[in-house]
Design a protein around this motif. Structure first.
Motif, PDB file in Angstrom:
ATOM      1  N   SER A   1     -15.801   7.401  -0.178  1.00 24.82           N
ATOM      2  CA  SER A   1     -15.495   7.006  -0.793  1.00 24.82           C
ATOM      3  C   SER A   1     -14.675   7.902  -2.282  1.00 24.82           C
ATOM      4  O   SER A   1     -14.520   6.788  -2.749  1.00 24.82           O
ATOM      5  CB  SER A   1     -17.164   6.198  -1.769  1.00 24.82           C
ATOM      6  OG  SER A   1     -17.585   7.166  -1.675  1.00 24.82           O
TER       7      SER A   1
ATOM      8  N   ARG B   1      -6.548   7.079  -9.219  1.00 22.49           N
ATOM      9  CA  ARG B   1      -6.449   6.380 -10.656  1.00 22.49           C
ATOM     10  C   ARG B   1      -6.036   5.145 -11.038  1.00 22.49           C
ATOM     11  O   ARG B   1      -4.689   5.710 -10.310  1.00 22.49           O
ATOM     12  CB  ARG B   1      -6.301   7.608 -11.884  1.00 22.49           C
ATOM     13  CG  ARG B   1      -6.676   6.518 -13.216  1.00 22.49           C
ATOM     14  CD  ARG B   1      -6.646   8.267 -14.358  1.00 22.49           C
ATOM     15  NE  ARG B   1      -7.005   8.210 -14.995  1.00 22.49           N
ATOM     16  CZ  ARG B   1      -6.569   8.499 -16.001  1.00 22.49           C
ATOM     17  NH1 ARG B   1      -7.154  10.218 -15.886  1.00 22.49           N
ATOM     18  NH2 ARG B   1      -7.065   8.615 -17.552  1.00 22.49           N
ATOM     19  N   ARG B   2      -5.807   4.230 -11.072  1.00 21.39           N
ATOM     20  CA  ARG B   2      -5.345   2.903 -12.043  1.00 21.39           C
ATOM     21  C   ARG B   2      -5.317   3.016 -13.082  1.00 21.39           C
ATOM     22  O   ARG B   2      -6.060   3.081 -13.492  1.00 21.39           O
ATOM     23  CB  ARG B   2      -5.280   1.558 -10.902  1.00 21.39           C
ATOM     24  CG  ARG B   2      -4.798   0.644 -11.015  1.00 21.39           C
ATOM     25  CD  ARG B   2      -5.126  -0.571 -10.229  1.00 21.39           C
ATOM     26  NE  ARG B   2      -4.609  -1.832 -10.811  1.00 21.39           N
ATOM     27  CZ  ARG B   2      -3.759  -2.549 -10.664  1.00 21.39           C
ATOM     28  NH1 ARG B   2      -3.153  -2.730  -8.793  1.00 21.39           N
ATOM     29  NH2 ARG B   2      -3.372  -3.868 -10.717  1.00 21.39           N
TER      30      ARG B   2
ATOM     31  N   PHE C   1      -3.359   4.441   0.466  1.00 22.43           N
ATOM     32  CA  PHE C   1      -4.210   3.720  -0.570  1.00 22.43           C
ATOM     33  C   PHE C   1      -3.389   2.142  -0.975  1.00 22.43           C
ATOM     34  O   PHE C   1      -2.230   1.553  -1.147  1.00 22.43           O
ATOM     35  CB  PHE C   1      -3.781   4.233  -1.683  1.00 22.43           C
ATOM     36  CG  PHE C   1      -4.360   5.837  -1.547  1.00 22.43           C
ATOM     37  CD1 PHE C   1      -5.766   6.004  -1.577  1.00 22.43           C
ATOM     38  CD2 PHE C   1      -3.457   6.940  -1.014  1.00 22.43           C
ATOM     39  CE1 PHE C   1      -5.750   7.561  -1.212  1.00 22.43           C
ATOM     40  CE2 PHE C   1      -4.305   8.139  -1.200  1.00 22.43           C
ATOM     41  CZ  PHE C   1      -5.274   8.566  -0.769  1.00 22.43           C
ATOM     42  N   ASP C   2      -4.453   1.136  -1.407  1.00 22.49           N
ATOM     43  CA  ASP C   2      -3.626  -0.229  -2.028  1.00 22.49           C
ATOM     44  C   ASP C   2      -3.457  -0.480  -3.374  1.00 22.49           C
ATOM     45  O   ASP C   2      -3.571   1.063  -4.025  1.00 22.49           O
ATOM     46  CB  ASP C   2      -5.099  -1.469  -1.421  1.00 22.49           C
ATOM     47  CG  ASP C   2      -6.373  -0.758  -1.998  1.00 22.49           C
ATOM     48  OD1 ASP C   2      -6.343  -0.782  -3.630  1.00 22.49           O
ATOM     49  OD2 ASP C   2      -6.887  -1.987  -2.219  1.00 22.49           O
TER      50      ASP C   2
ATOM     51  N   GLN D   1      -4.728  -0.695  -5.909  1.00 25.69           N
ATOM     52  CA  GLN D   1      -6.283  -0.786  -6.620  1.00 25.69           C
ATOM     53  C   GLN D   1      -6.064   0.752  -6.661  1.00 25.69           C
ATOM     54  O   GLN D   1      -7.364   1.275  -8.100  1.00 25.69           O
ATOM     55  CB  GLN D   1      -6.758  -1.805  -6.704  1.00 25.69           C
ATOM     56  CG  GLN D   1      -7.174  -3.062  -6.645  1.00 25.69           C
ATOM     57  CD  GLN D   1      -6.485  -3.590  -7.724  1.00 25.69           C
ATOM     58  OE1 GLN D   1      -7.106  -3.251  -8.911  1.00 25.69           O
ATOM     59  NE2 GLN D   1      -6.160  -4.423  -8.279  1.00 25.69           N
ATOM     60  N   GLY D   2      -5.676   1.767  -6.264  1.00 21.57           N
ATOM     61  CA  GLY D   2      -6.115   2.740  -5.608  1.00 21.57           C
ATOM     62  C   GLY D   2      -6.910   3.105  -4.741  1.00 21.57           C
ATOM     63  O   GLY D   2      -7.582   4.410  -4.564  1.00 21.57           O
ATOM     64  N   ASN D   3      -7.969   2.185  -3.974  1.00 23.31           N
ATOM     65  CA  ASN D   3      -8.560   2.231  -3.257  1.00 23.31           C
ATOM     66  C   ASN D   3      -8.333   2.651  -1.804  1.00 23.31           C
ATOM     67  O   ASN D   3      -7.345   2.352  -1.692  1.00 23.31           O
ATOM     68  CB  ASN D   3      -9.288   0.728  -2.850  1.00 23.31           C
ATOM     69  CG  ASN D   3     -10.124   0.527  -4.505  1.00 23.31           C
ATOM     70  OD1 ASN D   3     -10.976   1.185  -5.220  1.00 23.31           O
ATOM     71  ND2 ASN D   3     -10.312  -0.655  -4.050  1.00 23.31           N
ATOM     72  N   CYS D   4      -8.978   3.799  -0.912  1.00 24.33           N
ATOM     73  CA  CYS D   4      -8.712   4.013   0.255  1.00 24.33           C
ATOM     74  C   CYS D   4      -8.653   2.647   1.273  1.00 24.33           C
ATOM     75  O   CYS D   4      -9.441   2.694   1.325  1.00 24.33           O
ATOM     76  CB  CYS D   4      -8.937   5.856   0.333  1.00 24.33           C
ATOM     77  SG  CYS D   4      -8.974   5.800   1.913  1.00 24.33           S
ATOM     78  N   VAL D   5      -7.157   2.628   2.195  1.00 24.43           N
ATOM     79  CA  VAL D   5      -7.684   1.584   2.664  1.00 24.43           C
ATOM     80  C   VAL D   5      -7.371   2.409   4.442  1.00 24.43           C
ATOM     81  O   VAL D   5      -8.151   1.413   4.895  1.00 24.43           O
ATOM     82  CB  VAL D   5      -6.781   0.511   2.620  1.00 24.43           C
ATOM     83  CG1 VAL D   5      -7.330  -0.217   1.779  1.00 24.43           C
ATOM     84  CG2 VAL D   5      -5.276   1.233   2.584  1.00 24.43           C
TER      85      VAL D   5
ATOM     86  N   ASP E   1       1.005  -1.351  -0.132  1.00 27.08           N
ATOM     87  CA  ASP E   1      -0.275   0.256   0.129  1.00 27.08           C
ATOM     88  C   ASP E   1       1.000   1.338   0.186  1.00 27.08           C
ATOM     89  O   ASP E   1       1.916   1.419   0.929  1.00 27.08           O
ATOM     90  CB  ASP E   1      -0.738  -0.106   1.518  1.00 27.08           C
ATOM     91  CG  ASP E   1      -1.968  -1.364   1.443  1.00 27.08           C
ATOM     92  OD1 ASP E   1      -2.143  -1.687   0.692  1.00 27.08           O
ATOM     93  OD2 ASP E   1      -2.344  -0.829   2.471  1.00 27.08           O
TER      94      ASP E   1
ATOM     95  N   SER F   1     -10.071   7.809  -3.371  1.00 24.74           N
ATOM     96  CA  SER F   1      -9.800   7.207  -3.882  1.00 24.74           C
ATOM     97  C   SER F   1      -8.481   7.244  -5.226  1.00 24.74           C
ATOM     98  O   SER F   1      -8.514   8.941  -5.401  1.00 24.74           O
ATOM     99  CB  SER F   1     -10.708   5.896  -5.133  1.00 24.74           C
ATOM    100  OG  SER F   1     -11.585   6.483  -6.048  1.00 24.74           O
TER     101      SER F   1
END
Ligand code: FES
Ligand SMILES: [Fe+2]
Length: 339
Positions: free
Chosen positions: A90, A95-96, A73-74, A76-80, A63, A93
């Protein structure tokens, strides 16, 4: 305006490890790294919280943790993780980008990931093929990438710019043929019974005249392969000749900066390490001669307040066709709202 739905060379594969690397491509900041399993990841390098640069942050496992306020962020670009709160908005995030590792380079698709089509990668397989040896590098150039594609599509300049290595008068004196082929431009120049240029003599020991071929292929957005061959005139034995591909990808950093990825990949005398050094050194010197001309050209273009239209000549046919292809594809992407 750039083509967004297209592949660009982002890095040499060995440049990307388990650490954060920033590259600007088509005006966008991108952070690249490898996961612990070795997969290459490319994310937008602008934190959606306060726009800090994520590439200045840290990798925590696979991450990315922003260096400023620690939002994570992971791949995939998602916030963790948001420090100090449980709920993760949401909108946080990244862009990947779609990436492919192939032929020693990392390729990135700057447009919509679901439209990334590997069949549109340039034909650069000789960068990593049995029986071929590729040597190369990446030169940062302070000029628009299309000045470099123009340069590689019209090798007439070899006569005037590269007289110490690959140029001699035969190049400028021999006309080229060019052909538009879908989104490709093909340019051919065949010089028969002509003196070899200095680097060819050095590399292959030619004593007499040679037949010299230059077969150039442009593939959008900015990939140019040059199939360069030289054979002693009148000798059928191909073993006495030379052939290499000069493979070039011009990656726009922004409108006035370019990453010039290059290799020369040859199919003769592969074990000769002294020859490796000569080729690498001489080709780099040759390209730096281009860079000197082109960076000065960029300054004069930018400072030309009167913007007098340029006057084209016959030798510009290939580069004009390539510019039209890029203009059309970039306009298509802009019309479709692809940014
Ligand atoms: S700017 Fe990245 S966490 Fe605040
Ligand atoms: Fe050149």
């Amino acid at each position: 305006m750039f083509i967004k739905n297209g592949w660009y060379a982002a890095a040499w594969a060995d440049e990307i490890g388990h650490h954060l690397v920033q590259k600007w491509i088509t005006g966008e900041p991108v952070v690249l790294y490898r996961t612990q399993a070795g997969e290459v990841v490319a994310l937008h390098d602008r934190c959606p919280h306060r726009r800090a640069s994520l590439s200045k942050g840290n990798l925590v496992g696979d991450d990315v943790q922003c260096a400023y306020h620690g939002i994570t962020f992971d791949c995939q670009g998602n916030c963790v993780r948001v420090p100090g709160q449980e709920k993760v908005p949401s909108a946080l995030s990244l862009r990947r980008y779609k990436v492919v590792e192939k032929w020693q380079w990392i390729w990135i698709w700057m447009g919509q990931p679901d439209e990334a089509d590997e069949s549109l990668l340039p034909a650069f397989e000789y960068n990593d093929s049995p029986g071929w040896k590729a040597l190369g590098g990446c030169i940062p150039v302070k000029a628009n990438y299309q000045l470099l594609t123009d340069n590689l599509l019209d090798l007439t300049h070899e006569t005037y710019v590269h007289g110490k290595t690959i140029g001699n008068s035969a190049v400028a004196e021999t006309p080229m043929e060019y052909q538009l082929n879908g989104h490709e431009v093909h340019v051919k120049r065949i010089m028969e019974n002509t003196p070899p240029p200095p680097l060819f003599k050095r590399v292959r020991g030619f004593e007499g005249n040679i037949d010299r071929w230059q077969i150039i292929r442009f593939q959008a957005p900015a990939h140019i392969s040059i199939d360069a061959r030289g054979y002693p005139t009148g000798v059928d034995d191909l073993e006495q000749g030379m052939r290499w591909f000069s493979l070039n990808s011009l990656t726009p950093v922004d409108e006035r900066n370019t990453l010039y990825f290059w290799t020369v990949t040859r199919c003769f005398d592969l074990e000769n390490e002294e020859l490796d050094e000569i080729i690498k050194d001489q080709i780099l010197k040759t390209f730096m001669e281009d860079v000197e001309v082109i960076e000065a050209q960029q300054v004069l273009i930018e400072t030309d307040d009167r913007a007098i239209p340029e006057v084209s000549i016959r030798a510009d046919g290939g580069s004009i066709s390539a510019r039209r292809i890029v203009e059309k594809l970039a306009a298509q992407d802009a019309d479709a709202g692809i940014t």
